[in-house]
Design a protein around this motif. Structure first.
Motif, short mmCIF file in Angstrom:
data_model
loop_
_atom_site.label_atom_id
_atom_site.label_comp_id
_atom_site.label_asym_id
_atom_site.label_seq_id
_atom_site.Cartn_x
_atom_site.Cartn_y
_atom_site.Cartn_z
N ILE A 291 0.83 -1.21 0.00
CA ILE A 291 0.00 0.00 0.00
C ILE A 291 0.86 1.26 0.00
CG2 ILE A 291 -1.63 1.34 1.37
CD1 ILE A 291 -2.93 -1.31 2.21
N LYS A 292 1.80 1.34 0.91
CA LYS A 292 2.68 2.51 0.96
C LYS A 292 3.48 2.66 -0.32
CE LYS A 292 3.43 2.64 6.00
NZ LYS A 292 4.45 2.50 7.07
N GLY A 396 -7.94 6.02 -5.07
CA GLY A 396 -8.50 4.70 -4.81
C GLY A 396 -7.75 3.96 -3.71
N MET A 397 -6.43 4.09 -3.71
CA MET A 397 -5.63 3.46 -2.66
C MET A 397 -5.95 4.05 -1.30
SD MET A 397 -3.46 1.12 -2.04
CE MET A 397 -2.91 0.69 -3.70
N VAL A 398 -6.19 5.35 -1.25
CA VAL A 398 -6.58 6.00 0.01
C VAL A 398 -7.91 5.43 0.51
CG1 VAL A 398 -7.29 8.18 1.07
CG2 VAL A 398 -5.32 8.12 -0.48
N VAL A 399 -8.81 5.15 -0.42
CA VAL A 399 -10.13 4.63 -0.06
C VAL A 399 -10.05 3.23 0.55
CG1 VAL A 399 -12.35 3.84 -1.00
CG2 VAL A 399 -11.39 6.04 -1.72
N TRP A 404 -8.31 -2.86 3.88
CA TRP A 404 -7.37 -3.94 3.59
C TRP A 404 -6.52 -4.27 4.81
CZ3 TRP A 404 -5.03 -3.19 -2.02
CH2 TRP A 404 -6.05 -3.34 -2.96
N ARG A 405 -6.06 -3.25 5.50
CA ARG A 405 -5.18 -3.48 6.65
C ARG A 405 -5.92 -4.06 7.85
NH1 ARG A 405 -1.88 2.22 5.94
NH2 ARG A 405 -0.21 1.41 4.58
N THR A 406 -7.20 -3.94 7.86
CA THR A 406 -7.97 -4.46 9.03
C THR A 406 -8.70 -5.76 8.73
OG1 THR A 406 -9.85 -3.05 8.39
CG2 THR A 406 -8.31 -2.19 10.04
N ARG A 413 1.77 -7.71 6.24
CA ARG A 413 2.68 -7.63 5.10
C ARG A 413 2.21 -6.63 4.05
NH1 ARG A 413 3.05 -13.24 6.16
NH2 ARG A 413 1.43 -13.77 4.66
N ILE A 414 1.11 -5.91 4.27
CA ILE A 414 0.66 -4.96 3.28
C ILE A 414 0.72 -3.53 3.82
CG2 ILE A 414 -0.80 -6.67 2.22
CD1 ILE A 414 -3.23 -5.21 3.45
#
Length: 414
Positions: A291-292, A396-399, A404-406, A413-414
């Motif tokens: 993600i980052k 979109g990644m911000v959304v 995804w992380r939760t 790992r993301i």
């Protein structure tokens, strides 16, 4: 933390401690996947470096040139879904062998009979699409041997085969000048045949392949929003990479009056940058999270592509293209660090679906640049629109990042 993986002999090593990348998988298969992917990508974009010469012979318009170099990209995108299905049903090694034979025979036939019309270039582009579809074969072939913590590196190294676009840019214009562009089609069969033999000797299917499913089951991931998000993200990163790889020879010859050979050198430099960092993108995503890594990628790509639209010198445009390719290449590796984290059981078909989206993005960029040139007399509009798509991908990644992380089981790992 203990990890289950398959060793080099294909025997299960249950609950084995995490080990180094080079001991975790099957190195000959990784090398075979890279070689196959590398030569397949070389011929997939072959019409790009040859486009200036073909356009003169066949008197093509800017829009026709754009469509010609975009057709292999679209064909490869659609065929990646087919190859993804084949991988899960008959295994990646046999799927790769079939694809390579089709490309070699197609190129040999085109060389023997000659390509004498715009329609003929489109037909050849469809055949070359089988080479582009290698993406859906080479990556599962390599990655199935590796545990989750090494997925980014494995898929990044196998995916580094997109450096084959450098070979096309470097050698195709020179060979075309020496022997004629049609002869290049026949000459390409020589390295392809050599790699085919090496592939058959070195590649080995991993023993932990998922059991075959019903045909409809392969499309179950499309019912999940995450699949569509990953496809959209890759449409920008890989679409930008392959679209530029196919279009830059035309851009450099039309925009700055370079010869096809010099334009090929400039394209090769840009493409090499993007290819070199793909495995680094996977490793970076393994280290800081996909993600980052992707968020940084989209920011840099958007700025670089917007800058290209206003570049007035060859040096300025070349520098911005290298920067854009570095970002997009990193993004390619980062997306495929995320895919197996979410869809490990469906990695074959997801590789095909995500790869298809990337090819569609490349088709859009290559064809739109040709249309923009014909309608406005400039490539700028095409670059600006794609820069805008990079911004949309960032948003979109911000959304999705928090969800995804939760919710992903591999969130760490993301």
């Amino acid at each position: 933390m203990a990890t289950a993986y398959w060793d080099r002999e294909g025997e299960a090593a249950q609950a084995a401690p995490a080990t180094s990348f080079w001991k975790a998988g099957h190195t000959p298969t990784l090398i075979a996947a890279f070689l196959y992917f590398d030569l397949a990508f070389m011929v997939w974009v072959l019409l790009g470096p040859l486009a200036p010469s073909i356009a003169v012979t066949l008197a093509l318009t800017p829009a026709e040139k754009g469509l010609m170099v975009a057709t292999p990209t679209l064909a490869g995108a659609l065929l990646r879904v087919v190859n993804g299905l084949l991988v899960d049903r008959i295994g990646p090694k046999r799927s790769g062998a079939i694809s390579q034979i089709i490309v070699i025979l197609g190129l040999f036939t085109a060389w023997l009979m000659g390509v004498n019309s715009f329609g003929g270039t489109l037909a050849l582009g469809v055949i070359l699409g089988f080479a582009g579809a290698s993406f859906a074969i080479a990556l599962p072939l390599a990655s199935r041997w590796y545990p989750p913590e090494h997925q980014g590196k494995a898929m990044g190294l196998a995916g580094m085969g997109n450096s084959g676009t450098v070979l096309a840019s470097l050698f195709a214009p020179m060979l075309a000048k020496a022997f004629g562009w049609n002869a290049v089609l026949g000459l390409a069969c020589i390295p392809l045949s050599i790699v085919f033999v090496a592939y058959m000797l070195m590649a080995k299917d991993a023993p932990n392949a998922p059991a075959p499913k019903k045909l409809i089951d392969y499309f179950q991931p499309l019912k999940q929003a995450d699949a569509w998000w990953l496809m959209a993200f890759y449409a920008v990163t890989f679409g930008g990479f392959v679209g530029l790889a196919a279009s830059l020879p035309i851009y450099f010859t039309d925009q700055f009056g370079l010869t096809p050979i010099i334009a090929g050198y400039c394209t090769a430099g840009c493409v090499f940058a993007g290819s070199l960092v793909r495995p680094m993108g996977g490793a970076l995503a393994d280290k800081i999270g996909g993600i980052k890594a992707l968020m940084m990628v989209y920011i840099v790509a958007a700025l670089a592509l917007a800058g290209v639209a206003f570049a007035t010198t060859l040096t300025g445009a070349l520098g911005l293209f290298v920067l854009a390719m570095l970002a997009l290449g990193t993004g390619n590796g980062s997306v495929f660090q995320l895919v197996p984290q979410r869809f490990q059981a469906e990695i074959g078909v997801m590789t095909g679906l995500v790869g298809m989206a990337g090819g569609i993005g490349g088709f859009y960029l290559a064809s739109s640049l040709g249309i923009a040139k014909q309608l406005t007399g400039s490539f700028s509009a095409g670059f600006l629109i794609f820069a805008g798509l990079s911004v949309l991908a960032l948003l979109g990644m911000v959304v999705v990042k928090t969800r995804w992380r939760t919710t992903w089981s591999t969130a760490a790992r993301i």
